[in-house]
Enzyme design. Sequence first.
Site, PDB file in Angstrom:
ATOM      1  N   SER A 175       0.894  -0.978  -0.120  1.00 11.35           N
ATOM      2  CA  SER A 175       0.118   0.113  -0.034  1.00 11.35           C
ATOM      3  C   SER A 175       0.710   1.387  -0.009  1.00 11.35           C
ATOM      4  O   SER A 175       0.324   2.352  -0.408  1.00 11.35           O
ATOM      5  CB  SER A 175      -0.913   0.021   1.276  1.00 11.35           C
ATOM      6  OG  SER A 175      -0.072  -0.070   2.537  1.00 11.35           O
ATOM      7  N   GLU A 208       4.467   6.089   7.291  1.00  6.41           N
ATOM      8  CA  GLU A 208       4.148   7.005   6.197  1.00  6.41           C
ATOM      9  C   GLU A 208       4.467   8.408   6.378  1.00  6.41           C
ATOM     10  O   GLU A 208       4.689   9.090   5.502  1.00  6.41           O
ATOM     11  CB  GLU A 208       2.555   6.734   5.732  1.00  6.41           C
ATOM     12  CG  GLU A 208       2.491   5.512   5.097  1.00  6.41           C
ATOM     13  CD  GLU A 208       3.147   5.049   3.807  1.00  6.41           C
ATOM     14  OE1 GLU A 208       3.233   6.035   3.018  1.00  6.41           O
ATOM     15  OE2 GLU A 208       3.478   3.944   3.636  1.00  6.41           O
ATOM     16  N   HIS A 265       5.116  -2.637   7.196  1.00  9.52           N
ATOM     17  CA  HIS A 265       5.469  -1.362   7.620  1.00  9.52           C
ATOM     18  C   HIS A 265       6.255  -1.471   9.103  1.00  9.52           C
ATOM     19  O   HIS A 265       7.044  -0.491   9.347  1.00  9.52           O
ATOM     20  CB  HIS A 265       4.465  -0.233   7.839  1.00  9.52           C
ATOM     21  CG  HIS A 265       3.781   0.485   6.834  1.00  9.52           C
ATOM     22  ND1 HIS A 265       3.299  -0.250   5.592  1.00  9.52           N
ATOM     23  CD2 HIS A 265       3.927   1.906   6.081  1.00  9.52           C
ATOM     24  CE1 HIS A 265       2.689   0.558   4.748  1.00  9.52           C
ATOM     25  NE2 HIS A 265       3.185   1.603   5.015  1.00  9.52           N
TER      26      HIS A 265
HETATM   27  N1  DGL Z   1       2.427  -2.855   4.906  1.00  8.25           N
HETATM   28  C1  DGL Z   1       0.843  -2.898   4.869  1.00  8.25           C
HETATM   29  C2  DGL Z   1       0.731  -4.376   5.737  1.00  8.25           C
HETATM   30  O1  DGL Z   1       1.574  -4.958   5.662  1.00  8.25           O
HETATM   31  C3  DGL Z   1       0.318  -1.625   5.504  1.00  8.25           C
HETATM   32  C4  DGL Z   1      -1.364  -1.877   5.284  1.00  8.25           C
HETATM   33  C5  DGL Z   1      -1.983  -0.517   5.138  1.00  8.25           C
HETATM   34  O2  DGL Z   1      -1.689   0.141   4.421  1.00  8.25           O
HETATM   35  O3  DGL Z   1      -2.697  -0.452   6.198  1.00  8.25           O
HETATM   36  O4  DGL Z   1      -0.360  -4.894   6.122  1.00  8.25           O
END
Ligand code: DGL
Length: 269
Positions: free
Chosen positions: A12, A152, A188
């Site tokens: 994402s 982010e 993340h």
């Molecule tokens: N890196 C995504 C995960 O592993 C983040 C998800 C998100 O955008 O909320 O779930």
Amino acid sequence: MADKRPIGIFDSGLGGLTVVKEIKKELPNEDIVYFGDTGRVPYGTRSVETIKKYAAEDEKFLLTHDVKLIIAACGTVSSVAGDVAETLPVPYFEVVSHACKAAVETTKNGKIGVIGTNATVKSGQHKAEILKLNPDMQVLSCSCPLFVPLVEEGWYSADDTVVTESVKRYLKPIIDFGADTLILGCTHYPVLSDAITKVFKGVTLINAGTAIADAVAEYLKQNGMENKDGGNSSFYVSDKPDFFKTQAAILLDEDIDDGKVQKVDISKI
Ligand code: DGL
């Protein structure tokens, strides 16, 4: 035999770069095409239906780059949108099962904590996978919805009190539970590793990126699909390429040349 096509990786937003980092470490001669859906992040607070739609579009975009395999470097997509990938014409790797296997092999006291987005925790995928591997395991999962926006935003230092206070609050139930192993169920979260280990002393963190890099390396070797002389990465995002470029350079610890991050209109793919 060799296969010079790139590896396709998507998330994402910035989180999937934690997987890119591990892939580059383990497979330095592979070309990578990365898509970060920065215009629609976060995924983890959305409905399953929407996450599946986004995952299908992200996968379709990567296929336009003639990738030889696709990695869903997103715990949320891996947890709820696996069926979307069933019709893909290339091999698909997700981050849940490999992380669970690593956690079961790592824990000494049989207590595993899982942290992830709302959608990931609600799916119960990690717990189901862990119990399939070993029904004697005890698992406690908690969602940490503020972690993705913090990362982010570029706020992940272990010296930042906003970060450490958030970590303390979200991890308290898992610390009280006595887990000795913690799956970072969202890609993340490895960015917050220093803050997490500062608060949760002695815990072993499971980074899905490391586990998936091992699995991909093995697959390429076994199928004669390695690239012996690549090593280039291109990045595509659905919004804010300049911000992505700055953050990616920090997270990957390398210079990212101008022109290497391009903006695409994912809805038109
Ligand atoms: N890196 C995504 C995960 O592993 C983040 C998800 C998100 O955008 O909320 O779930």
